[in-house]
Design an enzyme around this catalytic site. Structure first.
Site, PDB file in Angstrom:
ATOM      1  N   HIS A  52      57.718   1.302  88.655  1.00 26.82           N
ATOM      2  CA  HIS A  52      57.329   1.295  90.070  1.00 26.82           C
ATOM      3  C   HIS A  52      55.813   1.289  90.193  1.00 26.82           C
ATOM      4  CE1 HIS A  52      57.244   5.619  89.241  1.00 26.82           C
ATOM      5  NE2 HIS A  52      56.611   5.834  90.371  1.00 26.82           N
ATOM      6  N   HIS A  54      53.349   3.180  91.491  1.00 25.95           N
ATOM      7  CA  HIS A  54      52.393   4.288  91.572  1.00 25.95           C
ATOM      8  C   HIS A  54      51.339   4.225  90.458  1.00 25.95           C
ATOM      9  CE1 HIS A  54      55.261   6.911  94.183  1.00 25.95           C
ATOM     10  NE2 HIS A  54      54.516   6.084  94.901  1.00 25.95           N
ATOM     11  N   ASP A  56      49.888   6.350  88.585  1.00 26.37           N
ATOM     12  CA  ASP A  56      50.076   7.046  87.308  1.00 26.37           C
ATOM     13  C   ASP A  56      51.079   6.323  86.400  1.00 26.37           C
ATOM     14  OD1 ASP A  56      52.058   8.020  89.256  1.00 26.37           O
ATOM     15  OD2 ASP A  56      52.646   9.503  87.757  1.00 26.37           O
ATOM     16  N   HIS A  57      51.587   5.181  86.870  1.00 27.90           N
ATOM     17  CA  HIS A  57      52.520   4.363  86.066  1.00 27.90           C
ATOM     18  C   HIS A  57      51.944   2.990  85.719  1.00 27.90           C
ATOM     19  CE1 HIS A  57      55.984   7.175  86.758  1.00 27.90           C
ATOM     20  NE2 HIS A  57      55.084   7.589  87.626  1.00 27.90           N
ATOM     21  N   HIS A 108      62.599   6.900  95.342  1.00 26.99           N
ATOM     22  CA  HIS A 108      61.238   7.417  95.133  1.00 26.99           C
ATOM     23  C   HIS A 108      60.250   6.399  95.714  1.00 26.99           C
ATOM     24  CE1 HIS A 108      57.885   9.404  93.160  1.00 26.99           C
ATOM     25  NE2 HIS A 108      57.565   8.289  92.534  1.00 26.99           N
ATOM     26  N   ASP A 130      60.373   7.674  87.863  1.00 25.45           N
ATOM     27  CA  ASP A 130      60.369   8.892  88.686  1.00 25.45           C
ATOM     28  C   ASP A 130      61.641   9.007  89.531  1.00 25.45           C
ATOM     29  OD1 ASP A 130      57.888   9.437  87.652  1.00 25.45           O
ATOM     30  OD2 ASP A 130      56.777   9.059  89.502  1.00 25.45           O
ATOM     31  N   HIS A 168      57.873  12.335  83.679  1.00 25.80           N
ATOM     32  CA  HIS A 168      57.109  13.563  83.916  1.00 25.80           C
ATOM     33  C   HIS A 168      57.734  14.765  83.216  1.00 25.80           C
ATOM     34  CE1 HIS A 168      54.167  12.099  86.876  1.00 25.80           C
ATOM     35  NE2 HIS A 168      55.134  11.310  87.309  1.00 25.80           N
TER      36      HIS A 168
HETATM   37 FE    FE Z   1      54.889   9.474  88.571  1.00 24.10          FE
HETATM   38 ZN    ZN Z   2      55.900   7.815  91.122  1.00 20.26          ZN
END
Ligand code: FE
Ligand code: ZN
Length: 256
Positions: A52, A54, A56-57, A108, A130, A168
Protein backbone atom coordinates in the site's frame (compact mmCIF):
# COMPACT_ATOMS: atom_id res chain seq x y z
CA UNK A 1 14.81 -20.06 0.43
CA UNK A 2 15.27 -17.80 3.47
CA UNK A 3 12.67 -15.50 4.97
CA UNK A 4 14.12 -12.60 7.00
CA UNK A 5 12.54 -9.63 8.81
CA UNK A 6 14.75 -6.54 8.44
CA UNK A 7 13.97 -4.02 11.21
CA UNK A 8 13.34 -0.46 9.99
CA UNK A 9 12.38 2.81 11.71
CA UNK A 10 11.13 2.12 15.23
CA UNK A 11 8.75 -0.79 14.69
CA UNK A 12 8.59 -1.68 10.97
CA UNK A 13 9.85 -4.83 9.32
CA UNK A 14 10.90 -5.06 5.69
CA UNK A 15 10.48 -8.71 4.71
CA UNK A 16 13.16 -10.23 2.54
CA UNK A 17 12.91 -13.59 0.82
CA UNK A 18 16.13 -14.84 -0.83
CA UNK A 19 17.73 -17.93 -2.30
CA UNK A 20 21.34 -17.04 -1.50
CA UNK A 21 21.77 -15.22 -4.82
CA UNK A 22 18.67 -13.12 -5.42
CA UNK A 23 16.24 -11.43 -3.08
CA UNK A 24 12.76 -9.96 -3.14
CA UNK A 25 11.78 -7.35 -0.55
CA UNK A 26 8.35 -6.26 0.60
CA UNK A 27 7.44 -2.68 1.59
CA UNK A 28 10.88 -1.08 1.77
CA UNK A 29 10.00 2.08 3.66
CA UNK A 30 13.72 2.72 4.06
CA UNK A 31 16.46 1.70 1.62
CA UNK A 32 19.29 1.54 4.16
CA UNK A 33 18.46 -1.74 5.94
CA UNK A 34 17.75 -3.40 2.57
CA UNK A 35 21.04 -2.24 1.06
CA UNK A 36 22.93 -3.36 4.15
CA UNK A 37 21.35 -6.83 4.02
CA UNK A 38 21.99 -7.20 0.27
CA UNK A 39 25.63 -6.16 0.72
CA UNK A 40 26.20 -8.34 3.77
CA UNK A 41 25.06 -11.46 1.93
CA UNK A 42 26.10 -10.59 -1.62
CA UNK A 43 22.52 -10.69 -2.92
CA UNK A 44 21.00 -9.13 -6.03
CA UNK A 45 17.67 -7.37 -5.67
CA UNK A 46 15.27 -9.15 -8.05
CA UNK A 47 11.99 -7.39 -7.22
CA UNK A 48 10.19 -5.06 -4.83
CA UNK A 49 6.64 -5.85 -3.72
CA UNK A 50 4.50 -3.08 -2.23
CA UNK A 51 1.24 -3.60 -0.32
CA UNK A 52 0.00 0.00 0.00
CA UNK A 53 0.97 3.62 -0.50
CA UNK A 54 1.99 4.74 3.02
CA UNK A 55 5.44 6.34 3.27
CA UNK A 56 6.76 3.79 5.77
CA UNK A 57 6.15 1.13 3.07
CA UNK A 58 7.34 2.90 -0.11
CA UNK A 59 9.84 5.50 1.14
CA UNK A 60 12.90 3.44 0.11
CA UNK A 61 11.66 2.32 -3.32
CA UNK A 62 13.31 5.01 -5.45
CA UNK A 63 16.62 4.84 -3.59
CA UNK A 64 16.74 1.08 -4.27
CA UNK A 65 16.05 1.34 -8.03
CA UNK A 66 19.72 1.70 -9.09
CA UNK A 67 20.47 -1.77 -7.74
CA UNK A 68 17.13 -3.34 -8.70
CA UNK A 69 17.50 -5.99 -11.47
CA UNK A 70 13.73 -6.49 -11.86
CA UNK A 71 10.60 -4.48 -11.31
CA UNK A 72 8.54 -2.78 -8.64
CA UNK A 73 5.06 -4.27 -8.10
CA UNK A 74 2.22 -2.57 -6.27
CA UNK A 75 -1.53 -2.05 -5.98
CA UNK A 76 -3.21 -0.73 -9.15
CA UNK A 77 -5.50 1.62 -7.27
CA UNK A 78 -2.91 3.48 -5.18
CA UNK A 79 -0.21 6.09 -5.76
CA UNK A 80 3.06 4.14 -5.72
CA UNK A 81 6.40 5.62 -6.88
CA UNK A 82 6.45 5.28 -10.70
CA UNK A 83 7.21 3.18 -12.63
CA UNK A 84 5.62 0.08 -11.12
CA UNK A 85 3.64 -2.94 -12.32
CA UNK A 86 0.02 -2.29 -11.29
CA UNK A 87 -1.56 -5.38 -9.73
CA UNK A 88 -5.23 -6.25 -9.44
CA UNK A 89 -7.01 -8.98 -7.52
CA UNK A 90 -6.09 -12.38 -8.94
CA UNK A 91 -2.80 -11.26 -10.53
CA UNK A 92 0.27 -13.43 -10.12
CA UNK A 93 3.81 -12.13 -9.77
CA UNK A 94 6.64 -14.49 -10.79
CA UNK A 95 9.87 -13.74 -8.94
CA UNK A 96 12.79 -16.00 -7.95
CA UNK A 97 10.92 -18.78 -9.74
CA UNK A 98 8.07 -18.42 -7.26
CA UNK A 99 4.46 -17.35 -7.77
CA UNK A 100 2.97 -14.66 -5.55
CA UNK A 101 -0.82 -14.37 -5.71
CA UNK A 102 -2.43 -10.98 -5.23
CA UNK A 103 -5.54 -10.50 -3.13
CA UNK A 104 -7.42 -7.28 -2.52
CA UNK A 105 -7.62 -6.41 1.17
CA UNK A 106 -9.09 -2.89 1.41
CA UNK A 107 -9.65 -1.29 4.81
CA UNK A 108 -6.39 0.19 6.13
CA UNK A 109 -6.10 1.92 2.74
CA UNK A 110 -8.59 1.76 -0.12
CA UNK A 111 -6.40 -0.19 -2.54
CA UNK A 112 -4.32 -2.30 -0.12
CA UNK A 113 -3.23 -5.67 -1.51
CA UNK A 114 -1.65 -8.76 0.06
CA UNK A 115 0.69 -11.32 -1.50
CA UNK A 116 0.43 -15.06 -0.91
CA UNK A 117 3.21 -17.47 -1.77
CA UNK A 118 1.95 -21.00 -1.39
CA UNK A 119 4.54 -23.32 0.01
CA UNK A 120 8.07 -22.11 -0.73
CA UNK A 121 9.61 -24.90 1.29
CA UNK A 122 6.87 -25.60 3.77
CA UNK A 123 3.96 -23.40 4.85
CA UNK A 124 2.44 -20.61 2.74
CA UNK A 125 3.81 -17.13 3.26
CA UNK A 126 1.43 -14.19 3.59
CA UNK A 127 2.74 -10.65 3.12
CA UNK A 128 -0.22 -8.71 4.49
CA UNK A 129 1.22 -5.22 5.07
CA UNK A 130 -0.87 -3.26 7.58
CA UNK A 131 -4.03 -5.38 7.28
CA UNK A 132 -3.56 -8.23 9.75
CA UNK A 133 -1.09 -7.79 12.62
CA UNK A 134 -0.20 -10.36 15.21
CA UNK A 135 -2.88 -9.90 17.85
CA UNK A 136 -4.50 -7.01 15.96
CA UNK A 137 -5.27 -5.33 12.66
CA UNK A 138 -4.52 -2.05 10.89
CA UNK A 139 -6.37 1.18 11.52
CA UNK A 140 -9.16 2.10 9.14
CA UNK A 141 -7.67 5.14 7.44
CA UNK A 142 -9.51 4.84 4.13
CA UNK A 143 -11.89 1.89 4.40
CA UNK A 144 -15.03 0.87 6.24
CA UNK A 145 -15.34 -1.73 9.01
CA UNK A 146 -17.32 -3.82 6.54
CA UNK A 147 -14.41 -3.80 4.07
CA UNK A 148 -11.77 -4.55 6.68
CA UNK A 149 -13.81 -7.36 8.24
CA UNK A 150 -14.21 -8.90 4.77
CA UNK A 151 -10.48 -8.49 4.06
CA UNK A 152 -9.55 -10.18 7.33
CA UNK A 153 -12.01 -12.99 6.56
CA UNK A 154 -10.26 -13.55 3.24
CA UNK A 155 -6.87 -13.78 4.91
CA UNK A 156 -8.34 -16.05 7.57
CA UNK A 157 -9.47 -18.45 4.82
CA UNK A 158 -5.83 -19.31 4.04
CA UNK A 159 -4.34 -22.51 5.49
CA UNK A 160 -3.76 -22.59 9.27
CA UNK A 161 0.00 -22.97 8.87
CA UNK A 162 0.31 -19.83 6.71
CA UNK A 163 3.11 -17.62 7.99
CA UNK A 164 1.81 -14.13 8.77
CA UNK A 165 4.44 -11.59 7.68
CA UNK A 166 3.00 -8.22 8.63
CA UNK A 167 4.95 -4.98 8.63
CA UNK A 168 4.88 -3.82 12.25
CA UNK A 169 6.11 -5.09 15.59
CA UNK A 170 2.92 -4.18 17.42
CA UNK A 171 2.40 -7.62 18.95
CA UNK A 172 2.85 -6.92 22.66
CA UNK A 173 0.65 -3.81 22.62
CA UNK A 174 -1.96 -5.72 20.63
CA UNK A 175 -1.88 -8.55 23.14
CA UNK A 176 -2.58 -6.14 26.02
CA UNK A 177 -5.73 -5.17 24.18
CA UNK A 178 -6.56 -8.79 23.33
CA UNK A 179 -6.33 -9.67 27.04
CA UNK A 180 -8.70 -6.82 27.88
CA UNK A 181 -11.20 -8.15 25.33
CA UNK A 182 -10.86 -11.76 26.50
CA UNK A 183 -9.51 -11.90 30.06
CA UNK A 184 -10.29 -15.61 30.23
CA UNK A 185 -8.39 -16.62 27.08
CA UNK A 186 -5.42 -18.72 28.24
CA UNK A 187 -3.90 -18.79 24.75
CA UNK A 188 -3.44 -15.01 24.90
CA UNK A 189 -1.57 -15.25 28.21
CA UNK A 190 0.67 -18.06 26.96
CA UNK A 191 1.41 -16.30 23.67
CA UNK A 192 2.21 -13.06 25.54
CA UNK A 193 4.80 -14.94 27.60
CA UNK A 194 6.52 -16.33 24.51
CA UNK A 195 6.44 -12.95 22.72
CA UNK A 196 7.91 -11.19 25.78
CA UNK A 197 10.78 -13.70 25.77
CA UNK A 198 11.40 -13.07 22.06
CA UNK A 199 11.44 -9.29 22.51
CA UNK A 200 13.75 -9.55 25.52
CA UNK A 201 16.11 -11.57 23.32
CA UNK A 202 15.90 -8.79 20.71
CA UNK A 203 14.05 -11.01 18.25
CA UNK A 204 10.89 -10.34 16.19
CA UNK A 205 7.61 -11.90 17.30
CA UNK A 206 6.96 -12.55 13.59
CA UNK A 207 6.11 -14.36 11.50
CA UNK A 208 3.08 -15.55 13.39
CA UNK A 209 0.77 -18.23 11.95
CA UNK A 210 -2.90 -18.03 11.12
CA UNK A 211 -3.46 -20.86 13.58
CA UNK A 212 -2.03 -18.68 16.35
CA UNK A 213 -3.99 -15.63 15.21
CA UNK A 214 -7.24 -17.61 15.24
CA UNK A 215 -6.62 -18.41 18.90
CA UNK A 216 -5.49 -14.99 20.13
CA UNK A 217 -6.46 -12.19 17.74
CA UNK A 218 -9.75 -10.55 18.79
CA UNK A 219 -10.29 -9.18 15.28
CA UNK A 220 -10.44 -12.76 13.95
CA UNK A 221 -12.65 -13.85 16.85
CA UNK A 222 -15.68 -11.58 16.42
CA UNK A 223 -18.04 -14.57 16.43
CA UNK A 224 -16.74 -15.86 19.79
CA UNK A 225 -19.26 -15.31 22.57
CA UNK A 226 -16.69 -13.82 24.95
CA UNK A 227 -15.51 -11.32 22.33
CA UNK A 228 -19.06 -10.35 21.43
CA UNK A 229 -19.92 -9.87 25.11
CA UNK A 230 -16.95 -7.51 25.62
CA UNK A 231 -17.90 -5.57 22.49
CA UNK A 232 -21.50 -5.34 23.73
CA UNK A 233 -20.18 -3.83 26.97
CA UNK A 234 -18.37 -1.24 24.81
CA UNK A 235 -21.52 -0.27 22.95
CA UNK A 236 -22.03 -2.84 20.17
CA UNK A 237 -25.74 -2.84 19.39
CA UNK A 238 -25.99 -6.48 18.27
CA UNK A 239 -23.93 -9.62 17.69
CA UNK A 240 -23.46 -9.06 13.98
CA UNK A 241 -19.79 -9.78 13.27
CA UNK A 242 -19.23 -6.44 11.46
CA UNK A 243 -20.83 -4.53 14.35
CA UNK A 244 -18.59 -6.43 16.80
CA UNK A 245 -15.56 -5.78 14.60
CA UNK A 246 -16.31 -2.06 14.27
CA UNK A 247 -16.76 -1.73 18.04
CA UNK A 248 -13.49 -3.54 18.77
CA UNK A 249 -11.63 -1.37 16.25
CA UNK A 250 -12.93 1.86 17.85
CA UNK A 251 -12.21 0.55 21.33
CA UNK A 252 -8.64 -0.30 20.29
CA UNK A 253 -8.19 3.24 18.87
CA UNK A 254 -8.67 4.71 22.33
CA UNK A 255 -7.17 1.82 24.37
CA UNK A 256 -4.04 2.68 26.37
FE1 FE B 1 2.71 0.88 8.18
ZN1 ZN C 1 0.10 1.74 6.53
Amino acid sequence: MKLVALPAFTDNYIWMLHNGREAVVVDPGDAAPVSAALDAQGLQLAAILVTHHHADHVGGVDALRPRLRGRVYGPARERIPQPFVALEEGAQVEVLGLAFEVIDVPGHTAGHIAYVQRGVDRAPILFCGDTLFSGGCGRLFEGTPQQMAASLARLNALPADARVCCTHEYTLANLRFAAAVEPGNRAIAAYTESCLALREAGRPTLPSTLETERAINPFLRCSEAAVAASARAQGARNDDSVEIFATLREWKNRFR
